[in-house]
Design an enzyme around this catalytic site. Structure first.
Site, mmCIF file in Angstrom:
data_model
loop_
_atom_site.group_PDB
_atom_site.id
_atom_site.type_symbol
_atom_site.label_atom_id
_atom_site.label_comp_id
_atom_site.label_asym_id
_atom_site.label_seq_id
_atom_site.Cartn_x
_atom_site.Cartn_y
_atom_site.Cartn_z
ATOM 1 N N PRO A 2 0.920 -1.365 -0.195
ATOM 2 C CA PRO A 2 -0.009 0.023 0.076
ATOM 3 C C PRO A 2 0.896 1.297 0.247
ATOM 4 C CG PRO A 2 -0.622 -1.513 1.652
ATOM 5 C CD PRO A 2 0.522 -1.957 1.091
ATOM 6 N N GLU A 3 0.595 2.212 -0.847
ATOM 7 C CA GLU A 3 1.392 3.404 -0.989
ATOM 8 C C GLU A 3 0.589 4.708 -0.491
ATOM 9 O OE1 GLU A 3 4.470 3.810 -2.022
ATOM 10 O OE2 GLU A 3 4.977 2.028 -2.989
#
Ligand SMILES: [Zn+2]
Length: 278
Positions: A2-3
């Site tokens: 997850p960014e």
């Protein structure tokens, strides 16, 4: 992984369900995340004031401080009725007074949860972080000043969390393309005008990803950690050898700091103190 856009989308997804709720209890089925999870008993009965974000950390805010959550490589959060059957890797539940839980699932267990009393930003995970890319503190002038005497490739510089947080590999590739800057150029050699384009490009690419995430995320689950919804709109990332969408020159790939880097040799010609535009 997850960014920042996925974390921000998660924050926006869970906040309306948590804000104002009372934390009744919690279940820790597996405390062995990246660091052992400990939640102080004094949090029982406390009300959630809001859900914030700093870099890729979610901050569940209470009167006395915040729970600092990181999704690691593979973590996800869902808001569910408390009796929802467990899935594999559902390690932690926070139980609220409306009978729902915030459920933390993390197959690879690189995620984390820490309690930090006020001032929350002094927690060791947060205190040395650079500015938020979507804040006013992040600008071309800031980048130019910070890059003084920095000989690392501008792409590494941009991905350094002490410089600015949340610019992962995909977004660094895309923003450098949009700004017309060669990723291998030494950071101190990038002009102010190029850094101004770069700061705008970083904000644009992140905002676009957040906007797309906001319309496709269901159940607050980041299914596989891949920004699939965003992929169709990418200019360079994952497209080595394919044609540039702007000038049709074949894109080139190389590794900078062990990370896959793709650029257009024509659109990203910005070298030294000379600066080109597409
Ligand atoms: Zn091109």
């Amino acid at each position: 992984m997850p960014e920042l856009p996925e974390v921000e989308t998660t924050r926006r997804g869970i906040e309306p369900h948590l804000s104002g709720r009372q934390l009744k209890d919690w279940v820790i089925r597996n405390a062995a995340l990246r660091w052992p999870v400990k939640i102080p008993q004094a949090l029982k009965g406390q009300q959630v004031l809001g859900v914030g974000r700093r870099a890729k950390y979610l901050l569940i805010q209470f009167d006395q401080g915040a729970l600092i959550m990181h999704l690691g490589m593979s973590g996800s959060l869902r808001v569910l009725p408390a009796d929802t059957p467990l899935l594999k890797h559902d390690h932690i539940d926070l139980l609220f007074d409306d009978g729902r839980v915030l459920r933390f699932n993390d197959p690879r267990r690189f995620g984390s949860i820490h309690w930090q009393p006020h001032p929350v930003m002094e927690h060791w995970l947060l205190c040395a972080l650079g500015p938020e890319p979507l804040s006013d503190a992040f600008s071309g002038a800031y980048l130019k000043t910070t890059a003084r005497r920095r000989k690392v490739a501008v792409k590494n510089f941009l991905m350094d969390a002490h410089v600015v947080v949340g610019v992962g590999n995909i977004y660094a590739n895309e923003a450098l393309f949009m700004a017309g800057i060669r990723p291998s150029l030494q950071a101190h050699r990038v002009t102010l005008a190029s850094y101004e384009r770069l700061a705008s490009a970083v904000q644009e690419v992140l905002q676009q990803a957040i906007a797309m995430g906001g319309t496709t995320l269901r159940d607050f689950v980041n299914q596989d950690g891949q920004p699939g919804y965003f992929r169709q709109s990418l200019y360079v990332y994952g497209r080595s050898g394919q044609l540039c969408k702007v000038c049709e020159t074949p894109l080139k790939g190389l590794r900078i700091g062990q990370r896959a880097t793709v650029f257009c040799p024509k659109c990203q010609r910005s070298q030294g103190l000379r600066s080109y535009r597409c």
